[in-house]
Write a protein that holds these residues in place. Structure first.
Motif, PDB file in Angstrom:
ATOM      1  N   LEU A  23       0.821  -1.218   0.000  1.00  0.00           N
ATOM      2  CA  LEU A  23       0.000   0.000   0.000  1.00  0.00           C
ATOM      3  C   LEU A  23       0.853   1.266   0.000  1.00  0.00           C
ATOM      4  CD1 LEU A  23      -2.917  -0.869   2.475  1.00  0.00           C
ATOM      5  CD2 LEU A  23      -3.049  -0.602  -0.008  1.00  0.00           C
ATOM      6  N   GLN A  24       2.074   1.162   0.561  1.00  0.00           N
ATOM      7  CA  GLN A  24       2.952   2.341   0.524  1.00  0.00           C
ATOM      8  C   GLN A  24       3.291   2.689  -0.923  1.00  0.00           C
ATOM      9  OE1 GLN A  24       5.879   0.879   3.306  1.00  0.00           O
ATOM     10  NE2 GLN A  24       4.523   1.328   5.027  1.00  0.00           N
ATOM     11  N   VAL A  25       3.345   1.657  -1.779  1.00  0.00           N
ATOM     12  CA  VAL A  25       3.634   1.898  -3.198  1.00  0.00           C
ATOM     13  C   VAL A  25       2.379   2.397  -3.924  1.00  0.00           C
ATOM     14  CG1 VAL A  25       4.423   0.839  -5.357  1.00  0.00           C
ATOM     15  CG2 VAL A  25       5.464   0.160  -3.189  1.00  0.00           C
ATOM     16  N   THR A  26       1.234   1.755  -3.673  1.00  0.00           N
ATOM     17  CA  THR A  26       0.021   2.199  -4.396  1.00  0.00           C
ATOM     18  C   THR A  26      -0.362   3.610  -3.948  1.00  0.00           C
ATOM     19  OG1 THR A  26      -1.430   1.043  -2.833  1.00  0.00           O
ATOM     20  CG2 THR A  26      -0.880  -0.110  -4.853  1.00  0.00           C
ATOM     21  N   SER A  27      -0.056   3.922  -2.700  1.00  0.00           N
ATOM     22  CA  SER A  27      -0.339   5.274  -2.209  1.00  0.00           C
ATOM     23  C   SER A  27       0.577   6.279  -2.921  1.00  0.00           C
ATOM     24  CB  SER A  27      -0.133   5.285  -0.690  1.00  0.00           C
ATOM     25  OG  SER A  27       0.068   6.577  -0.234  1.00  0.00           O
ATOM     26  N   ASN A 286      14.466   0.311  -6.743  1.00  0.00           N
ATOM     27  CA  ASN A 286      13.064  -0.129  -6.729  1.00  0.00           C
ATOM     28  C   ASN A 286      12.970  -1.316  -5.786  1.00  0.00           C
ATOM     29  OD1 ASN A 286      11.353   1.270  -8.970  1.00  0.00           O
ATOM     30  ND2 ASN A 286      13.401   0.971  -9.821  1.00  0.00           N
ATOM     31  N   SER A 287      12.130  -1.193  -4.758  1.00  0.00           N
ATOM     32  CA  SER A 287      12.015  -2.268  -3.770  1.00  0.00           C
ATOM     33  C   SER A 287      11.203  -3.420  -4.341  1.00  0.00           C
ATOM     34  CB  SER A 287      11.309  -1.746  -2.514  1.00  0.00           C
ATOM     35  OG  SER A 287       9.924  -1.611  -2.794  1.00  0.00           O
ATOM     36  N   GLN A 288      11.157  -4.531  -3.605  1.00  0.00           N
ATOM     37  CA  GLN A 288      10.314  -5.648  -4.060  1.00  0.00           C
ATOM     38  C   GLN A 288       8.843  -5.223  -4.128  1.00  0.00           C
ATOM     39  OE1 GLN A 288       9.741  -9.058  -1.595  1.00  0.00           O
ATOM     40  NE2 GLN A 288       9.853  -7.979   0.342  1.00  0.00           N
ATOM     41  N   PHE A 289       8.443  -4.283  -3.301  1.00  0.00           N
ATOM     42  CA  PHE A 289       7.036  -3.848  -3.307  1.00  0.00           C
ATOM     43  C   PHE A 289       6.763  -2.988  -4.546  1.00  0.00           C
ATOM     44  CE2 PHE A 289       8.342  -4.795   1.008  1.00  0.00           C
ATOM     45  CZ  PHE A 289       7.400  -5.760   1.336  1.00  0.00           C
ATOM     46  N   ASP A 290       7.717  -2.090  -4.882  1.00  0.00           N
ATOM     47  CA  ASP A 290       7.599  -1.333  -6.136  1.00  0.00           C
ATOM     48  C   ASP A 290       7.472  -2.306  -7.300  1.00  0.00           C
ATOM     49  OD1 ASP A 290       8.047   1.396  -5.239  1.00  0.00           O
ATOM     50  OD2 ASP A 290      10.134   0.836  -4.877  1.00  0.00           O
ATOM     51  N   GLN A 291       8.354  -3.315  -7.295  1.00  0.00           N
ATOM     52  CA  GLN A 291       8.422  -4.228  -8.435  1.00  0.00           C
ATOM     53  C   GLN A 291       7.200  -5.136  -8.515  1.00  0.00           C
ATOM     54  OE1 GLN A 291      10.284  -3.071 -10.372  1.00  0.00           O
ATOM     55  NE2 GLN A 291      12.459  -3.521 -10.194  1.00  0.00           N
ATOM     56  N   HIS A 292       6.632  -5.479  -7.364  1.00  0.00           N
ATOM     57  CA  HIS A 292       5.413  -6.307  -7.408  1.00  0.00           C
ATOM     58  C   HIS A 292       4.312  -5.529  -8.125  1.00  0.00           C
ATOM     59  CE1 HIS A 292       2.806  -9.625  -6.236  1.00  0.00           C
ATOM     60  NE2 HIS A 292       1.875  -8.713  -6.037  1.00  0.00           N
ATOM     61  N   ILE A 293       4.099  -4.297  -7.685  1.00  0.00           N
ATOM     62  CA  ILE A 293       3.033  -3.480  -8.289  1.00  0.00           C
ATOM     63  C   ILE A 293       3.340  -3.225  -9.770  1.00  0.00           C
ATOM     64  CG2 ILE A 293       1.885  -1.196  -8.217  1.00  0.00           C
ATOM     65  CD1 ILE A 293       1.147  -3.087  -5.837  1.00  0.00           C
ATOM     66  N   LYS A 294       4.575  -2.842 -10.072  1.00  0.00           N
ATOM     67  CA  LYS A 294       4.890  -2.502 -11.462  1.00  0.00           C
ATOM     68  C   LYS A 294       4.810  -3.734 -12.380  1.00  0.00           C
ATOM     69  CE  LYS A 294       8.691   0.087 -10.885  1.00  0.00           C
ATOM     70  NZ  LYS A 294       9.696   1.006 -11.446  1.00  0.00           N
ATOM     71  N   SER A 295       5.237  -4.893 -11.868  1.00  0.00           N
ATOM     72  CA  SER A 295       5.221  -6.070 -12.748  1.00  0.00           C
ATOM     73  C   SER A 295       3.801  -6.548 -13.018  1.00  0.00           C
ATOM     74  CB  SER A 295       6.095  -7.190 -12.179  1.00  0.00           C
ATOM     75  OG  SER A 295       5.694  -7.534 -10.884  1.00  0.00           O
TER      76      SER A 295
END
Ligand code: ADP
Length: 384
Positions: A23-27, A286-295
């Motif tokens: 959620l920190q990434v989607t936010s 890019n963190s794993q959380f950034d990459q999860h959302i982006k991928s």
């Protein structure tokens, strides 16, 4: 598709710490995100656009939740597969796919998948029940020690036991299980791979995991793993083979053993953000959380390299304390200028429950490790 500041809705199954960090990434990107979690007090409750509490293993609650989303992902493997399959057949995207998750949910299917795809892994035998074991002639091939693993619903080492003799089976619960050859290993290593639908791939550094000898949980993760470049290259090659075999879209964490004779065997994989890559929030562009959302959204991944030493320390509930959590020593930990503390917002603590983590960045591994050990002593999670 426009994801940003739009009506596009991302659904996340599971609202624990991994959901919170997603959620920190989607936010950050202003992507509308709904969460489904069994606990009405989930760490994500007040952080997403819509929060629903419901059983993740229940067909109806997962299906109904997913129907209101444009794309569904998950931060936990224990979710109803039939609901994901139905959502996919209704045209709602699910990433990583239900096909991938179905294999990974079941340790027997996962191991069979490795064998079929020539992924190096420890030998194993599958048994449907104790009765099946008793009647099987395969059991005569088993040597002790060996490892018993429940095929489904294990987590963090619960559902895994080392057996020294046949007698040890008697204290285990009746369930479908596999028996795996015991692997004499030097280190447990891992990497995470992100791959989007367009085929762009980003591989995180190879890390090593250090386990607490009593709880058998990961206590520290060190990036990069202290292994030579040839072994690193081999581990990366094997992890990429696993990713290719799954036709991966999204994130895939690959846990491996580096054996005493320098072989690499895949232990297990997880199609979601993983404890072994939490360090990436501070250590990688890019963190794993950034990459999860982006991928899963098929966006350009950017790089996930790290050019410092990073040590992640898991902060778990102190032994002997169960109830509303109280965090001691946070301010003292902040006295170190290279420590970043994450608290997950779980209201109740329990012995060894993952309540937070801290990441230490340093140009010296020795220094970083020494600070990580101090942090472990300074931060104590107890009750009021
Ligand atoms: P979980 O799904 O609960 O994380 P794992 O399969 O990763 O379970 O096993 C938990 C731990 O048990 C591993 O991290 C490792 O330390 C130990 N282990 C698992 N399989 C083996 C094996 N075949 N040989 C030796 N140790 C093992």
């Amino acid at each position: 598709m426009n994801y940003f500041s739009s009506n596009f809705t991302l659904g996340i199954l599971g609202g624990g710490q991994l959901g919170k960090m997603l959620l920190q990434v989607t936010s950050k990107l202003n992507i509308k995100t709904n969460i489904l979690d069994p606990s009405p007090n989930s760490p994500c409750k007040n952080l997403c656009n819509e929060f629903q509490s419901g059983n993740l293993m229940d067909f109806n609650s997962v299906y109904k939740f997913g129907k209101k989303c444009d794309l569904v992902t998950y931060e936990i493997e224990h979710v109803n597969i039939e609901a994901l399959e139905k959502l996919e057949s209704n045209g709602i995207k699910v990433f990583p796919s239900s096909k991938t998750l179905k294999i990974i949910q079941d340790k027997n299917l996962q191991k069979q998948f490795f064998i079929k795809n020539k992924i190096p892994t420890a030998n194993f035998w599958h048994f449907k029940s104790f009765k099946d074991f008793k009647n099987s002639t395969n059991k005569n091939e088993i040597k002790f020690p060996c490892v018993w693993k429940k095929t489904k619903f294990g987590y963090d080492g619960f559902g895994v036991e080392i057996l020294n003799s046949l007698n040890d089976l008697k204290r285990l619960p009746e369930s479908e299980f596999i028996i795996e050859e015991f692997v004499p290993f030097k280190k447990e290593i891992a990497t995470t791979i992100a791959r989007n639908k367009s085929g762009q791939i980003e591989v995180f550094p190879i890390v090593e995991m250090m386990f607490n000898k009593i709880s058998n949980q990961v206590e520290y993760v060190i990036c990069p793993a202290q292994i030579n470049d040839d072994i690193k290259a081999k581990a990366k090659e094997i992890a990429l083979e696993v990713s290719k075999s799954f036709e991966q879209i999204g994130l895939l964490a690959v846990e491996m053993f580096l054996t005493n004779d320098n072989k690499i065997l895949v232990n297990e994989v997880a199609p979601r953000p993983h404890n072994s890559a939490h360090y990436s929030i501070e250590a990688c562009t890019n963190s794993q959380f950034d990459q999860h959302i982006k991928s899963i959204l098929d966006l350009p991944l950017g790089c996930s390299k790290s050019n410092m030493f990073a040590i992640m320390v898991n902060l778990v509930g102190e032994k002997g304390f169960s109830g509303p959590a109280r965090y001691n020593g946070i301010k003292e930990a902040m006295e170190f200028d290279n420590v970043s503390v994450h608290l997950y917002g779980k209201t109740e603590t329990k012995p060894n429950r993952k309540m937070g983590h801290a990441t230490i960045l340093d140009t010296s591994l020795k220094n970083g490790l020494s600070i990580a050990k101090s942090i472990k002593k300074i931060i104590k999670i107890k009750t009021n």
